[in-house]
Design a protein around this motif. Structure first.
Motif, PDB file in Angstrom:
ATOM      1  N   UNK A  10      32.228 -29.842 -26.369  1.00  0.00           N
ATOM      2  CA  UNK A  10      31.437 -30.727 -27.239  1.00  0.00           C
ATOM      3  C   UNK A  10      29.964 -30.536 -26.897  1.00  0.00           C
ATOM      4  N   UNK A  11      29.094 -30.634 -27.894  1.00  0.00           N
ATOM      5  CA  UNK A  11      27.651 -30.596 -27.587  1.00  0.00           C
ATOM      6  C   UNK A  11      27.295 -31.725 -26.626  1.00  0.00           C
ATOM      7  N   UNK A  12      26.384 -31.458 -25.683  1.00  0.00           N
ATOM      8  CA  UNK A  12      25.976 -32.528 -24.781  1.00  0.00           C
ATOM      9  C   UNK A  12      24.460 -32.615 -24.724  1.00  0.00           C
ATOM     10  N   UNK A  13      23.987 -33.793 -24.418  1.00  0.00           N
ATOM     11  CA  UNK A  13      22.582 -34.159 -24.542  1.00  0.00           C
ATOM     12  C   UNK A  13      21.639 -33.183 -23.851  1.00  0.00           C
ATOM     13  N   UNK A  14      21.855 -32.911 -22.567  1.00  0.00           N
ATOM     14  CA  UNK A  14      20.925 -32.086 -21.814  1.00  0.00           C
ATOM     15  C   UNK A  14      20.742 -30.707 -22.408  1.00  0.00           C
ATOM     16  N   UNK A  15      21.843 -30.061 -22.775  1.00  0.00           N
ATOM     17  CA  UNK A  15      21.751 -28.706 -23.321  1.00  0.00           C
ATOM     18  C   UNK A  15      21.257 -28.702 -24.765  1.00  0.00           C
ATOM     19  N   UNK A  16      21.695 -29.678 -25.554  1.00  0.00           N
ATOM     20  CA  UNK A  16      21.292 -29.723 -26.961  1.00  0.00           C
ATOM     21  C   UNK A  16      19.814 -30.047 -27.135  1.00  0.00           C
ATOM     22  N   UNK A  17      19.175 -30.572 -26.093  1.00  0.00           N
ATOM     23  CA  UNK A  17      17.724 -30.785 -26.168  1.00  0.00           C
ATOM     24  C   UNK A  17      16.988 -29.493 -26.499  1.00  0.00           C
ATOM     25  N   UNK A  18      17.572 -28.354 -26.153  1.00  0.00           N
ATOM     26  CA  UNK A  18      16.915 -27.077 -26.401  1.00  0.00           C
ATOM     27  C   UNK A  18      16.620 -26.852 -27.876  1.00  0.00           C
ATOM     28  N   UNK A 100      12.240 -28.187 -17.680  1.00  0.00           N
ATOM     29  CA  UNK A 100      11.375 -28.165 -18.860  1.00  0.00           C
ATOM     30  C   UNK A 100      11.649 -29.288 -19.844  1.00  0.00           C
ATOM     31  N   UNK A 101      12.686 -30.092 -19.631  1.00  0.00           N
ATOM     32  CA  UNK A 101      12.863 -31.293 -20.456  1.00  0.00           C
ATOM     33  C   UNK A 101      11.711 -32.271 -20.252  1.00  0.00           C
ATOM     34  N   UNK A 102      10.927 -32.089 -19.186  1.00  0.00           N
ATOM     35  CA  UNK A 102       9.731 -32.915 -18.972  1.00  0.00           C
ATOM     36  C   UNK A 102       8.750 -32.757 -20.137  1.00  0.00           C
ATOM     37  N   UNK A 103       8.838 -31.630 -20.845  1.00  0.00           N
ATOM     38  CA  UNK A 103       7.958 -31.417 -22.003  1.00  0.00           C
ATOM     39  C   UNK A 103       8.264 -32.364 -23.167  1.00  0.00           C
ATOM     40  N   UNK A 104       9.329 -33.128 -23.068  1.00  0.00           N
ATOM     41  CA  UNK A 104       9.560 -34.186 -24.062  1.00  0.00           C
ATOM     42  C   UNK A 104       8.383 -35.147 -24.122  1.00  0.00           C
ATOM     43  N   UNK A 170      22.643 -35.594 -15.168  1.00  0.00           N
ATOM     44  CA  UNK A 170      21.330 -35.309 -14.605  1.00  0.00           C
ATOM     45  C   UNK A 170      20.220 -35.443 -15.644  1.00  0.00           C
ATOM     46  N   UNK A 171      20.458 -34.979 -16.868  1.00  0.00           N
ATOM     47  CA  UNK A 171      19.390 -35.070 -17.864  1.00  0.00           C
ATOM     48  C   UNK A 171      19.200 -36.499 -18.389  1.00  0.00           C
ATOM     49  N   UNK A 172      20.149 -37.365 -18.114  1.00  0.00           N
ATOM     50  CA  UNK A 172      19.889 -38.775 -18.349  1.00  0.00           C
ATOM     51  C   UNK A 172      18.771 -39.258 -17.454  1.00  0.00           C
ATOM     52  N   UNK A 173      18.780 -38.791 -16.191  1.00  0.00           N
ATOM     53  CA  UNK A 173      17.717 -39.152 -15.238  1.00  0.00           C
ATOM     54  C   UNK A 173      16.426 -38.404 -15.535  1.00  0.00           C
ATOM     55  N   UNK A 174      16.521 -37.099 -15.794  1.00  0.00           N
ATOM     56  CA  UNK A 174      15.316 -36.300 -16.045  1.00  0.00           C
ATOM     57  C   UNK A 174      14.540 -36.832 -17.236  1.00  0.00           C
ATOM     58  N   UNK A 175      15.252 -37.126 -18.319  1.00  0.00           N
ATOM     59  CA  UNK A 175      14.581 -37.609 -19.527  1.00  0.00           C
ATOM     60  C   UNK A 175      14.067 -39.029 -19.324  1.00  0.00           C
ATOM     61  N   UNK A 180       9.377 -42.384 -18.494  1.00  0.00           N
ATOM     62  CA  UNK A 180       8.985 -43.541 -17.673  1.00  0.00           C
ATOM     63  C   UNK A 180       9.901 -44.750 -17.843  1.00  0.00           C
ATOM     64  N   UNK A 181      11.195 -44.468 -17.962  1.00  0.00           N
ATOM     65  CA  UNK A 181      12.216 -45.518 -17.968  1.00  0.00           C
ATOM     66  C   UNK A 181      12.913 -45.480 -16.612  1.00  0.00           C
ATOM     67  N   UNK A 182      12.868 -46.552 -15.819  1.00  0.00           N
ATOM     68  CA  UNK A 182      13.515 -46.542 -14.499  1.00  0.00           C
ATOM     69  C   UNK A 182      14.997 -46.180 -14.600  1.00  0.00           C
ATOM     70  N   UNK A 183      15.492 -45.460 -13.606  1.00  0.00           N
ATOM     71  CA  UNK A 183      16.861 -44.966 -13.635  1.00  0.00           C
ATOM     72  C   UNK A 183      17.500 -45.098 -12.258  1.00  0.00           C
ATOM     73  N   UNK A 184      18.835 -45.124 -12.280  1.00  0.00           N
ATOM     74  CA  UNK A 184      19.637 -45.141 -11.060  1.00  0.00           C
ATOM     75  C   UNK A 184      20.598 -43.968 -11.152  1.00  0.00           C
ATOM     76  N   UNK A 185      20.629 -43.146 -10.124  1.00  0.00           N
ATOM     77  CA  UNK A 185      21.516 -41.978 -10.111  1.00  0.00           C
ATOM     78  C   UNK A 185      22.915 -42.384  -9.670  1.00  0.00           C
TER      79      UNK A 185
END
Length: 300
Positions: A10-18, A100-104, A170-175, A180-185
């Motif tokens: 299934x498509x997933x968020x981190x990779x589909x950001x590309x 490079x998702x930081x470029x969001x 992981x990309x839930x945390x990276x994004x 600037x949304x606080x996150x818990x790993x």
């Protein structure tokens, strides 16, 4: 220029950001060209990319899932996800800039006021979402569930409307961190997904605190012991619905109780100076890449 990224069952968020982000930065320049391969977001640095193609590395990482590639003249490494990747590839850690998702930050208006609808949201890793019962867990304790395989814009909206994002992905945390949304790993249930977190954090003056979670169903428990791939794992997943029906409530209740404990821990954010530094270096590399590759000049 051909855009490469991982796509699983299934498509997933981190990779589909590309496919969602890069055209917003470079424009409509990606095609099926056999000359240049663009490697952006993801643990996609491995040895079986086509040898004849030039591989342009723009913030990718090495995940340890395969043997590392041998870097030769066909690799144009602009920057890497982190210091672990640089070491694994035998490259200078000065190339470690960040995921490079930081470029969001350049394409999402994260600084605008966003109504915080959810006190907590939880995003599992996409494999955990596939085999687990995390939606049931979240419903039981009133935590908003973010499907890691959901549409990109919907997931971004859910993150921005959350006070805190708890994430096994992981990309839930990276994004979240980039916006600037606080996150818990949440410590990934599958051990193979853990090391790459430290790779990303290594360039952001960030020490990740991972909080343990519990399997949400019998299938997830079994897969966590034997791994996601292989003959036995495939057989188990084929019978996933019936396996998850065994002691369903007991697994869901235990996972929910543990997730509540995780929600009481202190969320994290990388230092503002660190995220700004990484973002600016990436923007500099965007400009430099446009200068070096004329096909990238047709920005929308």
């Amino acid at each position: 220029m051909k855009l490469y990224f991982y796509r699983g069952v299934r498509p997933n968020f981190g990779d589909e950001l590309n496919w969602w982000m890069w055209p917003k930065i470079f424009g409509d320049v990606f095609d099926q060209s056999a000359e240049n391969l663009f490697l952006g977001i993801g643990s996609i640095l491995f040895s079986d990319h086509p040898k004849e193609m030039r591989k342009i590395v723009f913030g990718s990482g090495y995940g340890g899932y395969t043997s590392p590639p041998v870097i030769d003249k066909k690799w144009d490494v602009r920057f890497l996800r982190g210091k672990f990747t640089a070491k694994a590839l035998g490259l200078d850690d000065g190339l470690a800039v960040g995921d490079s998702a930081i470029l969001l930050r350049s394409v999402v208006d994260y600084a605008a006021p966003h109504k915080k609808v959810h006190k907590f949201s939880y995003m599992p890793h996409w494999e955990s979402a596939e085999i687990g019962l995390w939606k049931d867990v979240c419903e039981l304790i009133g935590i908003n569930y973010i499907d890691p395989c959901g549409e990109i814009e919907f997931v971004l909206k859910e993150i921005l409307s959350s006070e805190t994002v708890i994430t096994e992905a992981m990309h839930g945390a990276i994004v979240s961190d980039a916006l600037r949304v606080p996150w818990i790993a949440a410590k990934p249930i599958h051990e193979s997904h853990r090391a790459k977190w430290d790779d990303w954090a290594s360039v952001l003056d960030l020490k990740i605190r991972m909080e343990p979670i519990l399997p949400s169903g019998l299938l997830e428990l079994l897969i966590s012991k034997i791994g996601q791939r292989g003959f036995i794992s495939s057989k188990l997943q084929f019978h996933g619905k019936s396996l998850n029906g065994i002691r369903h409530d007991a697994f869901v209740i235990r996972a929910a109780e543990q997730l509540q404990k995780v929600a009481r821990t202190m969320p994290q954010l990388s230092p503002e100076a660190a995220i700004q530094r990484a973002h600016q270096r990436m923007l500099d590399e965007v400009d430099r890449l446009r200068r070096d590759y004329p096909e990238l000049h047709c920005q929308q």
